[in-house]
Enzyme design. Structure first.
Site, PDB file in Angstrom:
ATOM      1  N   SER A 102       0.813  -1.224   0.000  1.00 37.35           N
ATOM      2  CA  SER A 102       0.000   0.000   0.000  1.00 37.35           C
ATOM      3  C   SER A 102       0.847   1.274   0.000  1.00 37.35           C
ATOM      4  O   SER A 102       1.575   1.535  -0.938  1.00 37.35           O
ATOM      5  CB  SER A 102      -0.960  -0.040   1.179  1.00 37.35           C
ATOM      6  OG  SER A 102      -1.787   1.083   1.176  1.00 37.35           O
ATOM      7  N   ASP A 245      -2.527   6.776  -3.189  1.00 38.07           N
ATOM      8  CA  ASP A 245      -1.423   6.127  -2.481  1.00 38.07           C
ATOM      9  C   ASP A 245      -0.818   5.056  -3.395  1.00 38.07           C
ATOM     10  O   ASP A 245      -1.274   4.850  -4.526  1.00 38.07           O
ATOM     11  CB  ASP A 245      -1.884   5.550  -1.133  1.00 38.07           C
ATOM     12  CG  ASP A 245      -2.701   4.284  -1.267  1.00 38.07           C
ATOM     13  OD1 ASP A 245      -3.418   4.158  -2.278  1.00 38.07           O
ATOM     14  OD2 ASP A 245      -2.640   3.414  -0.381  1.00 38.07           O
ATOM     15  N   ASP A 247      -0.781   1.844  -3.864  1.00 42.02           N
ATOM     16  CA  ASP A 247      -1.540   0.792  -4.554  1.00 42.02           C
ATOM     17  C   ASP A 247      -2.902   1.275  -5.042  1.00 42.02           C
ATOM     18  O   ASP A 247      -3.711   0.488  -5.527  1.00 42.02           O
ATOM     19  CB  ASP A 247      -1.673  -0.457  -3.676  1.00 42.02           C
ATOM     20  CG  ASP A 247      -2.533  -0.242  -2.448  1.00 42.02           C
ATOM     21  OD1 ASP A 247      -2.613   0.912  -1.972  1.00 42.02           O
ATOM     22  OD2 ASP A 247      -3.123  -1.216  -1.952  1.00 42.02           O
ATOM     23  N   ASP A 249      -5.709   2.640  -3.665  1.00 41.14           N
ATOM     24  CA  ASP A 249      -7.040   2.518  -3.063  1.00 41.14           C
ATOM     25  C   ASP A 249      -7.457   3.781  -2.312  1.00 41.14           C
ATOM     26  O   ASP A 249      -8.637   4.017  -2.106  1.00 41.14           O
ATOM     27  CB  ASP A 249      -7.171   1.259  -2.185  1.00 41.14           C
ATOM     28  CG  ASP A 249      -6.134   1.165  -1.085  1.00 41.14           C
ATOM     29  OD1 ASP A 249      -5.247   2.046  -1.021  1.00 41.14           O
ATOM     30  OD2 ASP A 249      -6.210   0.207  -0.301  1.00 41.14           O
TER      31      ASP A 249
HETATM   32 MG    MG Z   1      -3.424   1.530  -0.115  1.00 38.45          MG
END
Ligand code: MG
Length: 458
Positions: A102, A245, A247, A249
């Site tokens: 993440s 961010d 990744d 999400d």
């Molecule tokens: Mg994330």
């Protein structure tokens, strides 16, 4: 029970560690074999990853482990985490494993496990998989039953189409908005700019090259590191800017003047808009989120489900209560009709939808909501001292109404609260505070800051 069975591998958000240090290929393979065994069935598993330098290597280890358990597996490669999750949900997979850390610093990586609905597995399922791993109870397929691997190439297109089907694409296209996307060298580089183009936007991308070193502004967007986005919005006269961010999400937005908003303010704007369509909600959010959500929901006769802090907690509350909307203060927005997980590109399309439907600027739309003042801080506290500190803080907080959903949330009056909460992942005590009165907020914050420091130092 053996000592090992008490050990926890899954943290707040999947398994995290530093490859070559505490996240070895051997561990990842064996863990994937355990997950493959747990989900063994007629449907294949999907394996996807983010942009990190170590992600391709770890993905291969995951593929090996799943096949060694006898399960068929499809390799999706690079895509935003929510795109992988949506693929698992809609393209007929039994489960998914996403190699990602993440927003963590570049040296980290991890594994996120999702069920056939694309949502992060429940805490009990994590414990069951840990039992398989620690007990070495995973399946070891022989040469005849070893799993096969193939490639899944539809993930990004499937994701973009899924998002477009949830918004008024025609109306958005008519706006011909200019938007600035700060993808932060992360996974949304392969999806969000194309989505916005197909929604008729003129797209300015910054930090747009996927790069596991995150040379732009780092993988975690915070109001402090998004000046580049604000400047670009002003320079290009854009309708808004959005930063994702690592990744993809989470998303943080700025208005046409470059002013950056926390996720709960943008999220509240979306809740205000979407509750007209999804009457009654409910809306799921964490106890650290602004009271603004509660005020909007009350006005629209909708219930708010206040959860513990963590995106999995919000997702699970949405699944259990069939809630169409969810949000977090850190920039997570969850749209259930698409998939009840946080999703940066879905959130961007919804923001475009609000502006198109209302025909106003971002600052006007968000300025119409009641104003609250917020403060967020973190204090270092050793993990083994957290409990003692919290007990001390509780005994010293003799005023107001206390909510113990997660940590200690003290309501000093109808619109003034402070939340003291030990972090689940780091040696920190986190403090969140909010009030409708700025001087009241300052006073309360200063007093509790002293209490927290005193409790940690004593
Ligand atoms: Mg994330």
């Amino acid at each position: 029970m053996t000592l090992e069975s008490y050990r926890k591998l899954f943290g707040t958000n999947g398994i995290r560690g530093i490859p070559g240090k505490d996240l070895s290929l051997e561990f990842v393979t064996e863990m994937a074999q355990s997950i493959g065994s747990y989900f063994l069935g007629p449907k294949p598993l999907l394996v996807g990853n983010d942009v990190r330098n170590s992600s391709p290597t770890l993905s291969k280890a995951v593929l090996s482990g799943v096949m060694a358990a006898g399960s068929e597996v499809q390799e999706a490669g690079l895509a935003p985490t929510p795109a992988h999750q949506f693929a698992v949900r809609t393209l007929g997979y039994g489960a998914g494993i996403i190699v990602t850390a993440s927003h963590n610093p570049p040296q980290y990586n991890g594994m996120k496990v999702v069920g056939s609905d694309g949502v992060e597995i429940a805490r009990e399922t994590e414990r069951e998989i840990e039992q398989v791993y620690f007990g070495k109870k995973y399946r070891k397929a022989d040469w005849k039953s070893v799993g096969r691997a193939g490639k899944e190439t539809r993930v990004v297109e499937n994701y973009i189409r899924g998002i477009m089907s949830q918004v008024d694409a025609m109306k958005i296209s008519e706006m011909k908005a200019t938007v600035v996307l700060d993808v932060g060298n992360g996974a949304q580089a392969v999806a969000a700019p194309y989505l916005c183009e197909r929604l008729g936007c003129k797209v300015i991308t910054i930090n747009g090259q996927p790069d596991g070193n995150f040379p732009g502004r780092g993988p975690e967007p915070t109001p402090a590191n998004l000046k580049g986005m604000s400047d670009a919005v002003k320079a290009y006269h854009a309708a808004f800017g959005v930063a994702y961010d690592g990744d993809g999400d989470r998303s943080l937005f700025c208005d046409e003047n470059g002013e950056i908003y926390w996720g709960d303010r943008t999220g509240s704007l979306l809740v205000d808009f979407l509750l007209d369509k999804h009457k009654g909600g409910p809306v799921a959010t964490t106890v650290s989120t602004s009271q603004l959500v509660g005020i909007i929901a009350e006005k629209k006769n909708a219930e708010v489900i206040w959860t513990t802090v963590g995106s999995v907690d919000v997702s699970r509350a949405m699944v259990n209560r069939n809630a169409p909307l969810g949000l977090e203060e850190n920039g997570g927005f969850f749209y259930g009709p698409h998939i009840p997980v946080r999703d940066g590109a879905m959130t961007t399309a919804l923001v475009l939808n609000v502006l198109a439907a209302r025909g106003v600027s971002f600052s006007k739309a968000i300025g119409a909501l009641p104003q609250f003042f917020q403060m967020k801080a973190k204090f270092e506290c050793p993990n083994d001292k957290k409990k003692e500190v919290m007990t001390k803080l509780e005994s010293e907080s003799r005023e107001g109404r206390i909510d113990r959903t997660d940590g200690l949330k003290i309501w000093l009056d109808e619109h003034t609260w402070i939340l003291l909460r030990p972090s689940g992942t780091e040696p920190l005590i986190r403090v969140y505070a909010e009030s409708d009165d700025e001087s009241k907020l300052d006073k309360m914050y200063n007093r509790y800051q002293d209490l927290v420091k005193g409790a940690i130092e004593s």
